[in-house]
Design an enzyme around this catalytic site. Structure first.
Site, mmCIF file in Angstrom:
data_model
loop_
_atom_site.group_PDB
_atom_site.id
_atom_site.type_symbol
_atom_site.label_atom_id
_atom_site.label_comp_id
_atom_site.label_asym_id
_atom_site.label_seq_id
_atom_site.Cartn_x
_atom_site.Cartn_y
_atom_site.Cartn_z
ATOM 1 C CD GLU A 1 55.764 102.361 110.683
ATOM 2 O OE1 GLU A 1 55.451 102.292 109.493
ATOM 3 O OE2 GLU A 1 56.835 101.900 111.131
ATOM 4 C CE LYS B 1 21.621 112.183 116.279
ATOM 5 N NZ LYS B 1 22.584 112.218 117.337
ATOM 6 C CG ASP C 1 57.128 105.843 110.624
ATOM 7 O OD1 ASP C 1 57.011 105.781 111.866
ATOM 8 O OD2 ASP C 1 57.345 104.849 109.912
ATOM 9 C CG ASP D 1 32.090 113.166 117.987
ATOM 10 O OD1 ASP D 1 33.115 113.842 118.192
ATOM 11 O OD2 ASP D 1 31.982 112.408 117.001
HETATM 12 C C1 R5P Z 1 24.455 109.236 118.105
HETATM 13 O O1 R5P Z 1 23.409 108.773 117.769
HETATM 14 C C2 R5P Z 1 24.935 109.366 119.508
HETATM 15 O O2 R5P Z 1 24.070 108.790 120.433
HETATM 16 C C3 R5P Z 1 25.173 110.794 119.884
HETATM 17 O O3 R5P Z 1 23.951 111.480 119.953
HETATM 18 C C4 R5P Z 1 26.037 111.456 118.859
HETATM 19 O O4 R5P Z 1 27.038 110.591 118.435
HETATM 20 C C5 R5P Z 1 26.642 112.705 119.350
HETATM 21 O O5 R5P Z 1 27.420 113.218 118.327
HETATM 22 P P1 R5P Z 1 27.571 114.780 118.150
HETATM 23 O O6 R5P Z 1 28.004 115.345 119.480
HETATM 24 O O7 R5P Z 1 28.636 114.923 117.098
HETATM 25 O O8 R5P Z 1 26.265 115.308 117.681
#
Ligand code: R5P
Length: 323
Positions: free
Chosen positions: A59, A216, A57, A245
């Site tokens: 865990e 941004k 599951d 990310d």
């Molecule tokens: C956010 O303010 C962080 O400093 C990074 O700029 C951000 O988390 C990057 O995330 P992503 O690659 O999804 O734009």
């Protein structure tokens, strides 16, 4: 005291060193063993690797080796809470809990990449950020101190209900960039958002180069550039951020820089979270090269454009101060 000094000090000092180091232990789970091994090796120790069993599951059950011998020791548990974030978070909490049960003197959680650090506030109006609650979980399992690396923003430390040390290796980052650029002439550093501004400004001061700041807007995972502050002449741009990310922030800024005539665009990101298709997108982008740390093991996300730098020395420098 640096380990390097000891290596020249002969047999007697080596034995003293052994006694000094016996006071603590280094643990990392199998999923984060590569960094754990490097840290343990630099500290002159064998890494303790717990067994992590996953049930049908999902865990988890974490058990320490029978000969772990943690009683009365300062124990450093090394693990980032990268994706899959909840599996890794739960694994770390369970591991810390079994360490606590072993009668240790002190537990230090070494979490180079701290997931949820961006949740200091909610992404929806009226919502509540969750990083303080996540930090509380570490306190609940008995963590005495947390060590992180390039935490998303300095004020997040205040949301922790325990001592936290956030390593901000400005000199390390500056020297790495210097080593990897044939020349600093024509180099412009780039802060892709407000959060990166202070860090980039300090690195630019060390390297004596110019920098640009972008601002941004974010709507959940989607980001868009709002403005550019500053101008600097050059052909090479290095975008510096705490993490990459989805790659949205980095790619938007990379494209904007290319439109402004920068021909060689690099990225220096401490934590390669690289969710979803981010790695493929970066590989196909205008980025010439990316430098990311081993705070997160990349596995099959390691792309040809990406070079991984080692942060174990930075962690060990801090760990030595704690023993
Ligand atoms: C956010 O303010 C962080 O400093 C990074 O700029 C951000 O988390 C990057 O995330 P992503 O690659 O999804 O734009």
């Amino acid at each position: 005291m640096s380990r390097r000094n000891y290596s020249f000090a002969g047999f007697f000092s080596v034995n003293i060193l052994g006694m000094y180091y016996m006071n603590f232990k280094i643990i990392a789970p199998p999923s984060h063993q590569m960094l754990g091994q490097k840290v343990a090796q630099l500290m002159g120790q064998d890494l303790i690797v717990p067994q992590v069993q996953q049930f049908a599951d999902g865990e988890l059950e974490v058990t320490l080796p029978v000969d772990a011998d943690l009683k009365g020791k300062i124990v450093f548990v090394v693990q980032s809470t990268n994706p899959p974030v909840h599996d890794n978070l739960m694994q770390l909490l369970l591991l810390l809990d079994v360490v606590k049960q072993a009668g240790v003197q002190q537990i230090v959680a070494v979490i180079p990449y701290f997931g949820y650090a961006r949740h200091d506030k909610s992404s929806v109006p009226g919502g509540k950020g969750s990083v303080a609650m996540v930090a509380q979980l570490f306190k609940a399992v008995g963590v005495d101190k947390v060590i992180t690396l390039v935490l998303h923003a300095p004020h997040i430390k205040e949301l922790f209900a325990m001592p936290i040390i956030d390593i901000q290796p400005i000199e390390f980052m500056a020297q790495y960039i210097k080593k990897h650029m044939p020349s600093l002439k024509d180099v412009c550093l780039v802060a892709p958002d407000h959060g990166a501004h202070d860090r980039v400004k300090k690195i630019a001061q060390v390297l004596d180069v110019g920098y640009i700041l972008f601002t941004k807007e974010r709507m959940a995972d989607l980001t868009k550039i709002v403005a550019q502050i500053g101008f600097c002449q050059g052909t090479k741009a290095i975008i510096i951020d705490d993490m990459i990310d989805t790659g949205g922030t980095a790619l938007n800024v990379c494209n904007a820089l290319a439109e402004q005539g920068f021909t060689d665009i690099y990225g220096y990101f401490m934590h390669p979270v690289l969710s979803g298709y981010a790695a493929q997108m970066v590989q196909q982008s205008l980025f010439k090269h990316l430098y990311v740390s081993n705070s997160i093991e990349l596995g099959n996300k390691l792309m040809p454009k990406c070079e991984v730098f080692d942060i174990s020395e930075l962690l060990v420098e801090q760990i030595r101060k704690e023993v």
